[in-house]
Scaffold this active site. Structure first.
Site, PDB file in Angstrom:
ATOM      1  N   ALA A  67       0.850  -1.185   0.000  1.00 30.37           N
ATOM      2  CA  ALA A  67       0.000   0.000   0.000  1.00 30.37           C
ATOM      3  C   ALA A  67       0.886   1.235   0.000  1.00 30.37           C
ATOM      4  O   ALA A  67       2.077   1.165   0.306  1.00 30.37           O
ATOM      5  CB  ALA A  67      -0.920  -0.006   1.214  1.00 30.37           C
ATOM      6  N   GLY A 110      -0.330  -4.987   0.873  1.00 29.33           N
ATOM      7  CA  GLY A 110      -1.572  -4.935   0.113  1.00 29.33           C
ATOM      8  C   GLY A 110      -1.442  -5.535  -1.266  1.00 29.33           C
ATOM      9  O   GLY A 110      -2.410  -6.068  -1.814  1.00 29.33           O
ATOM     10  N   GLU A 113      -1.956  -9.153  -0.760  1.00 29.28           N
ATOM     11  CA  GLU A 113      -3.356  -9.422  -0.450  1.00 29.28           C
ATOM     12  C   GLU A 113      -4.236  -9.343  -1.701  1.00 29.28           C
ATOM     13  O   GLU A 113      -5.216 -10.086  -1.838  1.00 29.28           O
ATOM     14  CB  GLU A 113      -3.851  -8.460   0.621  1.00 29.28           C
ATOM     15  CG  GLU A 113      -3.225  -8.748   1.991  1.00 29.28           C
ATOM     16  CD  GLU A 113      -3.709  -7.798   3.066  1.00 29.28           C
ATOM     17  OE1 GLU A 113      -4.345  -8.278   4.029  1.00 29.28           O
ATOM     18  OE2 GLU A 113      -3.466  -6.581   2.943  1.00 29.28           O
ATOM     19  N   GLU A 133       3.433  -6.149   7.471  1.00 25.45           N
ATOM     20  CA  GLU A 133       2.664  -5.105   8.133  1.00 25.45           C
ATOM     21  C   GLU A 133       2.964  -4.917   9.622  1.00 25.45           C
ATOM     22  O   GLU A 133       3.020  -3.768  10.093  1.00 25.45           O
ATOM     23  CB  GLU A 133       1.158  -5.355   7.938  1.00 25.45           C
ATOM     24  CG  GLU A 133       0.638  -5.036   6.547  1.00 25.45           C
ATOM     25  CD  GLU A 133       0.703  -6.207   5.587  1.00 25.45           C
ATOM     26  OE1 GLU A 133       0.026  -6.162   4.551  1.00 25.45           O
ATOM     27  OE2 GLU A 133       1.445  -7.181   5.882  1.00 25.45           O
TER      28      GLU A 133
END
Length: 251
Positions: A67, A110, A113, A133
């Site tokens: 992210a 992210g 994911e 994370e």
């Protein structure tokens, strides 16, 4: 056809039977920004309206480096409760037709994911999956904590999520996270070959198979209902007739 005027962070190639989406933020290793999330929602809307196969990949030898940390740092409790990333990834997961992530280079945070949310994954030799994370003071909160154990098993998922272990391409293939590892120069060609194979199948059968596989606790009723729909279709009759004719001719 491509519609670059509609997207700032994606390259989108619309074809009759598939949509090819390339994450394209080369200045940020294709990190998932708020703008990219919004544009991926546009793609989902397109695929919900006109169901087609989805091929998702990254630009420049990187899938997605995670992210956008600068944006993530400014998000607070209210943004977390909105599930900005998790709602998108679940929408990707629930797209009507199968989805394939072609992963080369980093797929972290992210980015990993997003790849986990696809139905299938194929990797280049330099692909690396990881969820770092906790090192940033957060959890992998967009599906990895429950989706990854389903994909690779609880023990390995905890190694990735808790111990910070990265999964390289060969290990990802060994544990079934990716279906194959191919040379980087052939990655998109091989990914399209997988989609070509699926495109030769009944579109309705693919949609219903995906629904049944993804329907927890609904069996065998979901199986029976899906099969009942397919058994009444002309497509099933035509395909089985062609099969029996080929078998009878010895072809």
């Amino acid at each position: 056809m491509s519609a670059p005027e509609r997207y700032e962070t994606l390259l989108v190639d619309e074809r009759d039977d598939r949509v090819v989406v390339t994450l394209h933020r080369p200045e940020a290793r294709n990190a998932l920004s708020g703008r990219m999330i919004a544009e991926l929602h546009q793609v989902c809307e397109l695929l919900e309206r006109t169901p087609r196969l989805l091929l998702l990949t990254g630009h420049g030898g990187v899938f997605a480096g995670g992210a956008d940390i600068a944006e993530l740092r400014e998000r607070g409790r209210d943004q977390a409760l909105q599930g900005i990333n998790s709602r998108l990834f679940e929408r990707v997961r629930r797209l009507p037709m199968p989805t394939l992530a072609a992963v080369d280079g980093w797929a972290l945070g992210g980015g990993a994911e997003l790849a986990y949310a696809c139905d299938l994954r194929i990797a280049g030799p330099d692909a690396v999956f990881g969820n770092p994370e906790p090192g940033l003071g957060i959890i992998a909160g967009a599906g990895a904590c429950w989706r990854l154990p389903e994909l690779v098993g609880e023990s390995l998922a905890k190694q990735i999520l808790l111990a910070g272990r990265n999964l390289d391409a060969e290990r990802a293939r060994a544990v079934g996270l990716v279906m194959d590892v191919v040379p980087a120069a052939e990655l998109l060609e091989r990914a399209h070959a997988v989609l070509d194979r699926m495109a030769r199948s009944s579109a309705l059968a693919l949609r219903l198979t995906k629904l049944v596989v993804d329907a927890p606790g609904a069996h065998p009723v979901a199986d029976d209902l899906a099969q009942a729909v397919l058994f009444e279709g002309q497509d099933k009759r035509d395909r089985m007739t062609r099969f029996l004719e080929r078998k009878g001719s010895g072809a």
